[in-house]
Write a protein that holds these residues in place. Structure first.
Motif, mmCIF file in Angstrom:
data_model
loop_
_atom_site.group_PDB
_atom_site.id
_atom_site.type_symbol
_atom_site.label_atom_id
_atom_site.label_comp_id
_atom_site.label_asym_id
_atom_site.label_seq_id
_atom_site.Cartn_x
_atom_site.Cartn_y
_atom_site.Cartn_z
ATOM 1 N N GLU A 186 -6.973 -2.910 -8.024
ATOM 2 C CA GLU A 186 -8.228 -3.283 -7.365
ATOM 3 C C GLU A 186 -8.994 -2.054 -6.896
ATOM 4 O O GLU A 186 -10.238 -2.085 -6.797
ATOM 5 C CB GLU A 186 -7.940 -4.212 -6.184
ATOM 6 C CG GLU A 186 -7.465 -5.591 -6.600
ATOM 7 C CD GLU A 186 -7.304 -6.553 -5.448
ATOM 8 O OE1 GLU A 186 -7.329 -7.769 -5.694
ATOM 9 O OE2 GLU A 186 -7.153 -6.090 -4.285
ATOM 10 N N ALA A 187 -8.277 -0.957 -6.637
ATOM 11 C CA ALA A 187 -8.932 0.293 -6.244
ATOM 12 C C ALA A 187 -9.525 1.031 -7.434
ATOM 13 O O ALA A 187 -10.268 2.002 -7.259
ATOM 14 C CB ALA A 187 -7.937 1.200 -5.514
ATOM 15 N N GLY A 188 -9.182 0.593 -8.658
ATOM 16 C CA GLY A 188 -9.785 1.194 -9.840
ATOM 17 C C GLY A 188 -8.830 1.813 -10.832
ATOM 18 O O GLY A 188 -9.259 2.349 -11.861
ATOM 19 N N GLN A 208 -15.087 7.150 -6.661
ATOM 20 C CA GLN A 208 -16.460 7.245 -6.134
ATOM 21 C C GLN A 208 -17.106 8.541 -6.605
ATOM 22 O O GLN A 208 -18.285 8.567 -6.961
ATOM 23 C CB GLN A 208 -16.442 7.213 -4.603
ATOM 24 C CG GLN A 208 -16.365 5.820 -4.008
ATOM 25 C CD GLN A 208 -16.536 5.841 -2.494
ATOM 26 O OE1 GLN A 208 -16.165 6.804 -1.820
ATOM 27 N NE2 GLN A 208 -17.098 4.784 -1.959
ATOM 28 N N ASP A 245 -2.980 -3.616 -5.476
ATOM 29 C CA ASP A 245 -3.950 -2.862 -4.663
ATOM 30 C C ASP A 245 -4.490 -1.669 -5.444
ATOM 31 O O ASP A 245 -5.688 -1.345 -5.352
ATOM 32 C CB ASP A 245 -3.300 -2.376 -3.365
ATOM 33 C CG ASP A 245 -3.004 -3.507 -2.391
ATOM 34 O OD1 ASP A 245 -3.615 -4.594 -2.540
ATOM 35 O OD2 ASP A 245 -2.180 -3.305 -1.487
ATOM 36 N N SER A 266 -7.358 7.080 -4.837
ATOM 37 C CA SER A 266 -8.037 6.533 -6.022
ATOM 38 C C SER A 266 -9.456 6.098 -5.687
ATOM 39 O O SER A 266 -10.391 6.333 -6.467
ATOM 40 C CB SER A 266 -7.234 5.350 -6.583
ATOM 41 O OG SER A 266 -5.992 5.772 -7.089
ATOM 42 N N ARG A 267 -9.627 5.452 -4.551
ATOM 43 C CA ARG A 267 -10.976 5.015 -4.159
ATOM 44 C C ARG A 267 -11.917 6.213 -4.001
ATOM 45 O O ARG A 267 -13.062 6.186 -4.463
ATOM 46 C CB ARG A 267 -10.903 4.215 -2.853
ATOM 47 C CG ARG A 267 -10.222 2.858 -3.000
ATOM 48 C CD ARG A 267 -10.481 1.996 -1.776
ATOM 49 N NE ARG A 267 -9.810 0.712 -1.880
ATOM 50 C CZ ARG A 267 -8.743 0.352 -1.189
ATOM 51 N NH1 ARG A 267 -8.207 1.221 -0.321
ATOM 52 N NH2 ARG A 267 -8.205 -0.837 -1.336
ATOM 53 N N ILE A 268 -11.424 7.260 -3.354
ATOM 54 C CA ILE A 268 -12.244 8.463 -3.157
ATOM 55 C C ILE A 268 -12.582 9.101 -4.498
ATOM 56 O O ILE A 268 -13.742 9.444 -4.778
ATOM 57 C CB ILE A 268 -11.500 9.470 -2.257
ATOM 58 C CG1 ILE A 268 -11.370 8.918 -0.836
ATOM 59 C CG2 ILE A 268 -12.230 10.822 -2.247
ATOM 60 C CD1 ILE A 268 -10.444 9.730 0.050
ATOM 61 N N ILE A 325 -3.631 4.706 -3.212
ATOM 62 C CA ILE A 325 -4.720 3.720 -3.185
ATOM 63 C C ILE A 325 -5.979 4.333 -2.599
ATOM 64 O O ILE A 325 -7.070 4.265 -3.185
ATOM 65 C CB ILE A 325 -4.285 2.483 -2.377
ATOM 66 C CG1 ILE A 325 -3.074 1.821 -3.036
ATOM 67 C CG2 ILE A 325 -5.440 1.485 -2.264
ATOM 68 C CD1 ILE A 325 -2.353 0.825 -2.147
ATOM 69 N N ALA A 326 -5.843 4.956 -1.430
ATOM 70 C CA ALA A 326 -7.000 5.586 -0.777
ATOM 71 C C ALA A 326 -7.535 6.742 -1.612
ATOM 72 O O ALA A 326 -8.757 6.912 -1.758
ATOM 73 C CB ALA A 326 -6.612 6.070 0.615
#
Length: 239
Positions: A115-117, A91, A112, A86-88, A83-84
């Protein structure tokens, strides 16, 4: 399950000859699973594996180094989870397509990830055909819902911040198509739907194809999630 052996097959396992090869990175901290997946993918002419990562930090570094089209990543990993990571990654590389790998009991984490992409998700016991279909689907810019999506997970996705159809105009369906949608969501086969609606199996399959095209989904799980989100069915229809 929302979809299983009774579903319809729409994927040949091959890209169009004019489509370029898909560059893929996989990330999972279980070496045996990762190596098995890599071996399977190595036999596909349409997918090139550009690297493997054992944790989220390695994944972020590897994507920067190899610039893949698609990432297939476990959700639970050491140092930095999926999850983390994917967010990085999204971006830094907004065009990157990410598919989550999960276990049955990780439904909340799947939401989750979306929602993170992430653009899709698969259970770790998915077969080769479904893995390849997922890769091609997200590569083409569409959302992939695992065929083993449960009614509970479909409900969680609909209630979440994730909205795959937010860029679409709401599709218009005829009353007959709505009848077929409701019966698809209740797990009826084409033969059964034909009997209930006094239609031939071939006619029902034609309706199904048009419904999938209008919804821009690939399987019954996608139909259920779209139908729930657009109030074509209620949770009581599938639970």
């Amino acid at each position: 399950m929302l979809c299983g052996a009774r579903g319809f097959a729409y994927f040949s396992g091959q890209l169009d000859p004019m489509t370029k090869t898909i560059r893929l990175v996989i990330a999972d901290d279980h070496e045996i699973f990762r190596d098995g997946l890599a071996l399977m993918l190595s036999k596909q002419e349409t997918v090139v594996l550009t690297g493997q990562a054992t944790n989220g930090e390695e994944l972020v570094q590897l994507v920067g180094d190899t610039q893949p089209d698609v990432v297939l990543t476990d959700i639970k990993m050491p140092r930095l989870d999926g999850i983390a990571a994917s967010r990085i990654l999204l971006q830094r590389y907004p065009a990157l397509k990410i598919i989550a790998l999960s276990m049955y009991e990780e439904e909340g984490l799947i939401v989750d990830m979306l929602e993170a992409g992430a653009k899709g998700y698969l259970l770790k016991n998915a077969d080769k055909k479904e893995i390849l279909e997922a890769i091609l689907t997200v590569y083409e810019g569409n959302i992939f819902y695992c065929k083993h999506t449960t009614a509970q997970l479909a409900s969680l996705i609909v209630k979440s911040k994730f909205d795959a159809q937010k860029r679409l105009q709401e599709a218009l369906f005829t009353e007959r198509e709505k009848e077929v949608i409701r019966l698809i969501c209740r797990q009826h086969t084409a033969q059964e739907i034909g009997g209930l609606l006094y239609l031939s199996k071939r006619t029902v399959e034609g309706y199904r194809t048009r419904i999938l095209e209008k919804m821009e989904v690939k399987n019954t799980a996608g139909v259920v999630i779209f139908a729930l989100r657009h109030h074509l069915i209620s949770e009581g229809d599938i639970l």
